[in-house]
Design a protein around this motif. Structure first.
Motif, PDB file in Angstrom:
ATOM      1  N   ARG A 192       0.741   4.319  -2.297  1.00  0.00           N
ATOM      2  CA  ARG A 192       0.579   5.718  -1.918  1.00  0.00           C
ATOM      3  C   ARG A 192       1.791   6.149  -1.095  1.00  0.00           C
ATOM      4  O   ARG A 192       2.470   5.334  -0.475  1.00  0.00           O
ATOM      5  CB  ARG A 192      -0.693   5.899  -1.082  1.00  0.00           C
ATOM      6  CG  ARG A 192      -1.967   5.392  -1.730  1.00  0.00           C
ATOM      7  CD  ARG A 192      -2.388   6.266  -2.894  1.00  0.00           C
ATOM      8  NE  ARG A 192      -2.707   7.619  -2.457  1.00  0.00           N
ATOM      9  CZ  ARG A 192      -3.912   8.002  -2.054  1.00  0.00           C
ATOM     10  NH1 ARG A 192      -4.916   7.129  -1.998  1.00  0.00           N
ATOM     11  NH2 ARG A 192      -4.133   9.252  -1.706  1.00  0.00           N
TER      12      ARG A 192
ATOM     13  N   ALA B 169      -5.711   3.849   1.319  1.00  0.00           N
ATOM     14  CA  ALA B 169      -5.035   2.919   0.419  1.00  0.00           C
ATOM     15  C   ALA B 169      -5.880   2.669  -0.824  1.00  0.00           C
ATOM     16  O   ALA B 169      -7.113   2.686  -0.779  1.00  0.00           O
ATOM     17  CB  ALA B 169      -4.750   1.602   1.138  1.00  0.00           C
ATOM     18  N   CYS B 170      -5.196   2.403  -1.939  1.00  0.00           N
ATOM     19  CA  CYS B 170      -5.860   2.128  -3.211  1.00  0.00           C
ATOM     20  C   CYS B 170      -5.760   0.627  -3.498  1.00  0.00           C
ATOM     21  O   CYS B 170      -4.720   0.142  -3.965  1.00  0.00           O
ATOM     22  CB  CYS B 170      -5.216   2.936  -4.333  1.00  0.00           C
ATOM     23  SG  CYS B 170      -6.014   2.725  -5.931  1.00  0.00           S
ATOM     24  N   ILE B 171      -6.813  -0.107  -3.174  1.00  0.00           N
ATOM     25  CA  ILE B 171      -6.837  -1.567  -3.314  1.00  0.00           C
ATOM     26  C   ILE B 171      -8.123  -1.955  -4.020  1.00  0.00           C
ATOM     27  O   ILE B 171      -9.212  -1.531  -3.631  1.00  0.00           O
ATOM     28  CB  ILE B 171      -6.797  -2.276  -1.940  1.00  0.00           C
ATOM     29  CG1 ILE B 171      -5.608  -1.799  -1.107  1.00  0.00           C
ATOM     30  CG2 ILE B 171      -6.750  -3.799  -2.113  1.00  0.00           C
ATOM     31  CD1 ILE B 171      -5.659  -2.257   0.351  1.00  0.00           C
ATOM     32  N   THR B 172      -8.024  -2.767  -5.056  1.00  0.00           N
ATOM     33  CA  THR B 172      -9.209  -3.309  -5.726  1.00  0.00           C
ATOM     34  C   THR B 172      -9.116  -4.828  -5.755  1.00  0.00           C
ATOM     35  O   THR B 172      -8.026  -5.400  -5.722  1.00  0.00           O
ATOM     36  CB  THR B 172      -9.356  -2.771  -7.165  1.00  0.00           C
ATOM     37  OG1 THR B 172      -8.171  -3.120  -7.913  1.00  0.00           O
ATOM     38  CG2 THR B 172      -9.529  -1.272  -7.172  1.00  0.00           C
TER      39      THR B 172
ATOM     40  N   ILE C  33      -8.217  -5.136   4.471  1.00  0.00           N
ATOM     41  CA  ILE C  33      -8.366  -4.334   3.251  1.00  0.00           C
ATOM     42  C   ILE C  33      -9.275  -3.139   3.508  1.00  0.00           C
ATOM     43  O   ILE C  33      -8.963  -2.001   3.116  1.00  0.00           O
ATOM     44  CB  ILE C  33      -8.931  -5.210   2.104  1.00  0.00           C
ATOM     45  CG1 ILE C  33      -7.898  -6.259   1.682  1.00  0.00           C
ATOM     46  CG2 ILE C  33      -9.325  -4.339   0.906  1.00  0.00           C
ATOM     47  CD1 ILE C  33      -8.428  -7.275   0.688  1.00  0.00           C
ATOM     48  N   ARG C  34     -10.401  -3.365   4.173  1.00  0.00           N
ATOM     49  CA  ARG C  34     -11.338  -2.271   4.471  1.00  0.00           C
ATOM     50  C   ARG C  34     -10.671  -1.209   5.356  1.00  0.00           C
ATOM     51  O   ARG C  34     -10.865  -0.008   5.152  1.00  0.00           O
ATOM     52  CB  ARG C  34     -12.577  -2.831   5.166  1.00  0.00           C
ATOM     53  CG  ARG C  34     -13.479  -3.652   4.261  1.00  0.00           C
ATOM     54  CD  ARG C  34     -14.621  -4.303   5.034  1.00  0.00           C
ATOM     55  NE  ARG C  34     -15.337  -3.341   5.837  1.00  0.00           N
ATOM     56  CZ  ARG C  34     -15.487  -3.412   7.165  1.00  0.00           C
ATOM     57  NH1 ARG C  34     -14.960  -4.424   7.838  1.00  0.00           N
ATOM     58  NH2 ARG C  34     -16.163  -2.489   7.815  1.00  0.00           N
TER      59      ARG C  34
ATOM     60  N   GLN D  66      -8.183   0.741   3.190  1.00  0.00           N
ATOM     61  CA  GLN D  66      -8.931   1.635   2.300  1.00  0.00           C
ATOM     62  C   GLN D  66      -9.465   2.847   3.060  1.00  0.00           C
ATOM     63  O   GLN D  66      -9.443   3.970   2.542  1.00  0.00           O
ATOM     64  CB  GLN D  66     -10.083   0.872   1.640  1.00  0.00           C
ATOM     65  CG  GLN D  66      -9.629  -0.127   0.590  1.00  0.00           C
ATOM     66  CD  GLN D  66     -10.765  -0.998   0.091  1.00  0.00           C
ATOM     67  OE1 GLN D  66     -11.717  -1.284   0.825  1.00  0.00           O
ATOM     68  NE2 GLN D  66     -10.685  -1.438  -1.151  1.00  0.00           N
ATOM     69  N   SER D  67      -9.920   2.625   4.296  1.00  0.00           N
ATOM     70  CA  SER D  67     -10.432   3.755   5.081  1.00  0.00           C
ATOM     71  C   SER D  67      -9.333   4.752   5.417  1.00  0.00           C
ATOM     72  O   SER D  67      -9.608   5.921   5.689  1.00  0.00           O
ATOM     73  CB  SER D  67     -11.088   3.248   6.375  1.00  0.00           C
ATOM     74  OG  SER D  67     -10.126   2.821   7.325  1.00  0.00           O
TER      75      SER D  67
ATOM     76  N   ILE E  95      -2.987  -3.311  -6.070  1.00  0.00           N
ATOM     77  CA  ILE E  95      -2.691  -2.269  -5.091  1.00  0.00           C
ATOM     78  C   ILE E  95      -1.815  -1.211  -5.749  1.00  0.00           C
ATOM     79  O   ILE E  95      -0.744  -1.525  -6.276  1.00  0.00           O
ATOM     80  CB  ILE E  95      -1.952  -2.834  -3.852  1.00  0.00           C
ATOM     81  CG1 ILE E  95      -2.746  -3.985  -3.231  1.00  0.00           C
ATOM     82  CG2 ILE E  95      -1.713  -1.742  -2.827  1.00  0.00           C
ATOM     83  CD1 ILE E  95      -2.172  -5.356  -3.536  1.00  0.00           C
TER      84      ILE E  95
ATOM     85  N   VAL F   1       0.814  -1.226   0.000  1.00  0.00           N
ATOM     86  CA  VAL F   1       0.000   0.000   0.000  1.00  0.00           C
ATOM     87  C   VAL F   1       0.843   1.271   0.000  1.00  0.00           C
ATOM     88  O   VAL F   1       0.364   2.338  -0.403  1.00  0.00           O
ATOM     89  CB  VAL F   1      -0.997   0.020   1.186  1.00  0.00           C
ATOM     90  CG1 VAL F   1      -2.071  -1.028   0.998  1.00  0.00           C
ATOM     91  CG2 VAL F   1      -0.282  -0.142   2.518  1.00  0.00           C
TER      92      VAL F   1
END
Length: 423
Positions: free
Chosen positions: A219, A204-207, A196-197, A200-201, A216, A175
Motif C-alpha cells: 500500500r 495493510a493487505c496481508i493474507t 500482522i493484526r 491489518q488494523s 502481502i 506492506v
C-alpha cells in the motif's frame, strides 16, 4: 550495586494478571513509523526496553506520549534515518527500525544491535530479504547503511529458517512496497501474528496469518490505529514455573491459553495440575517437588519456546528425577547454570543441553543474573532455597519484566530491593 534480597523456602498462593508481551510491543512501536497518523497502544508495560524504544522514536522525530499504560506515537513529517549507536546497543529489538526507516526515508543507518549475550544472532536473513526487494546494503565496522532510493518492490522470498525477527522485518518492508510480496517459511509465533493484526488494523493487505506463507500487497501508506498487544506468554511461563518449583496454587488472568500449551504440557508431565478457567485464565497447583521431564527440546513455535527453557530448568532443580533441556536456538541459553550450582543444585551444561539432577533442598547464595530469562530463572531458584539469597544484575530482568518483585509478590514471594553494601 542494586540487589534483590530473596527470602525462599515458601510456597506461592494467589492471583496475578499477566501484562502485554514485550516481544509484541517492541516491533509494534517500530511499525508505528509506517503509519501516517497517530498509533495508540494500550496496556503497555513499563519496561526498560520500551523506554529505549521510546527514546529511539523521539530521536527520529516522533511525538511520544505515555500516560498510564497507554502509549501514543505520532510520526513527524520529517523522519530521521539514523538510529544513534548508543540506542542500538541498548537492546536487540532496535533492529526492527531498519525496515520502517527504509520505507519512510529511503535510507537507514543503524549499528550492530545489543541485547542478551545468548550467542550468534545474525541479521543476514533480514538483509537478504531486503536486498531481494531492491535495497542496497553497505557495512563498515559496526555501522550498517541500507538504501532504497527508488523505493522497495515486491518479491518472492523464502526464509531458510523461520526467524521471528526476519519475518517481522520483511513484513514491515512489504506492506508499503510496490506490488506483491510472497514470504515463505515464515515464523508463526504469537508475536508475529500480533504484528500482522496490528498492520491489518492500520490498513495493510496481508493474507495467510498463522501459516508458513504470507501474501502481502503493498500500500502507499498505512493509517493510524489503536491496538492492544497480546498477553506475555513468557511472563505467564515465569509465574507457572515459579509455582511449579516452589509449590502452591495460583490463578493467572489475562492469558492466551492456546499460546501457553507447549509450556503447560511440560509442566503437566512434571506432575503439576493446570486447568483453564475460560480462554483467558489458567489455574495451577503444585506440591513443590515435581518429577523430572527427561528430554526436552526447544524449537520454533508451536514447539517449546527457547525463552522458557531456563525457567523450566529452575522449576526442576528440586524435582524427583532427571531433566535434560536442549536449546536448539541459542548456544549460550543456560548461563544461569552457574547460579543454580551456587544455590546447591546438581546441574551441568554440555553444549546446548542443561542437565538437572533433582536435589531435596537448595541453599541461599549470592548470585548474578547473566541475562533476561536466566535472571528470572535464578529468581525462581532462589525462591526455593532456604534462607536469604542476594541477586545482582537485575537490570537484565527489567528489560522484560515490568516489576517481577511485585508480580511474584502477589503470590507471597518475598523479594525486596537492597544494596550489596547494605549486607
Amino acid at each position: 550495586m542494586d540487589t534483590w534480597k530473596i527470602s525462599g523456602g515458601e510456597s506461592l498462593f494467589g492471583s496475578v494478571r499477566i501484562p502485554s508481551a514485550k516481544n509484541s510491543v517492541l516491533p509494534l512501536m517500530a511499525a508505528s513509523l509506517l503509519c501516517s497518523g497517530t498509533v495508540t497502544l494500550t496496556d503497555v508495560p513499563n519496561l526498560s526496553d520500551v523506554m529505549a524504544s521510546r527514546r529511539i522514536l523521539q530521536s527520529l522525530g516522533c511525538k511520544v506520549r505515555w500516560k498510564g499504560r497507554t502509549l501514543s506515537i505520532t510520526p513527524g513529517q520529517q523522519i530521521g534515518s539514523t538510529v544513534p549507536e548508543e540506542y542500538m546497543r541498548a537492546m536487540r529489538s532496535s533492529v526492527f527500525y531498519l525496515a520502517p526507516l527504509l520505507v519512510r526515508t529511503g535510507k537507514a543507518l543503524i549499528y550492530t544491535p545489543g541485547g542478551c549475550r545468548l550467542g550468534a544472532r545474525p541479521i543476514d536473513l533480514h538483509l537478504k530479504g531486503l536486498a531481494d526487494m531492491g535495497a542496497e546494503i553497505r557495512q563498515s565496522g559496526n555501522a550498517l547503511e541500507v538504501t532504497a532510493p527508488t523505493g522497495l518492490h515486491g518479491a518472492q522470498i523464502s526464509l531458510r529458517f523461520p526467524s521471528v525477527g526476519a519475518t517481522e522485518t520483511l513484513l514491515m518492508a512489504a506492506v508499503c512496497a510496490r506490488g506483491e510480496t510472497i514470504l515463505r517459511g515464515v515464523a508463526i509465533e504469537p508475536e508475529v501474528i500480533d504484528l500482522i493484526r496490528f498492520l491489518q488494523s492500520a490498513g495493510a493487505c496481508i493474507t495467510g496469518a498463522g501459516s508458513r506463507t504470507l501474501h502481502i500487497m503493498g500500500r502507499d501508506f498505512l493509517s493510524g490505529t489503536q491496538f492492544r498487544p497480546c498477553p506475555d506468554r513468557i511472563t505467564a511461563a515465569t509465574v507457572l514455573c515459579a509455582v511449579a518449583g516452589c509449590g502452591g496454587e495460583a490463578l493467572l488472568t489475562n492469558t492466551c491459553n492456546d499460546d501457553l500449551l507447549p509450556i503447560v504440557r511440560v509442566l503437566r508431565r512434571a506432575g503439576c495440575s493446570i486447568a483453564a478457567c475460560g480462554p483467558h485464565s489458567l489455574a495451577i497447583s503444585s506440591c513443590g517437588r515435581v518429577g523430572g521431564v527427561e528430554n526436552l527440546f526447544t524449537d520454533v513455535h508451536p514447539a517449546f519456546p527457547t525463552d522458557a527453557a531456563p525457567l523450566v530448568g529452575a522449576a526442576m532443580l528440586r524435582a524427583q528425577g532427571e531433566t535434560a533441556i536442549t536449546d536448539t536456538i541459542f548456544e549460550n541459553r543456560f548461563s544461569c547454570a552457574e547460579g543454580f550450582s551456587a544455590l546447591g543444585a546438581s546441574v551441568s551444561v554440555s553444549g546446548r543441553t542443561l542437565y538437572v539432577h533433582g536435589v531435596p533442598a537448595l541453599r541461599a547464595a549470592r548470585i548474578c543474573a547473566p541475562d533476561l530469562r536466566g535472571g528470572a530463572a535464578l529468581v525462581i531458584a532462589a525462591l526455593q532455597a532456604e534462607g536469604e539469597s542476594y541477586l545482582t544484575g537485575i537490570d537484565h530482568i527489567a528489560r522484560g519484566y515490568e516489576d517481577l518483585t511485585s508480580l511474584l509478590g502477589k503470590l507471597g514471594a518475598r523479594i525486596v530491593s537492597t544494596h550489596w553494601m547494605d549486607e
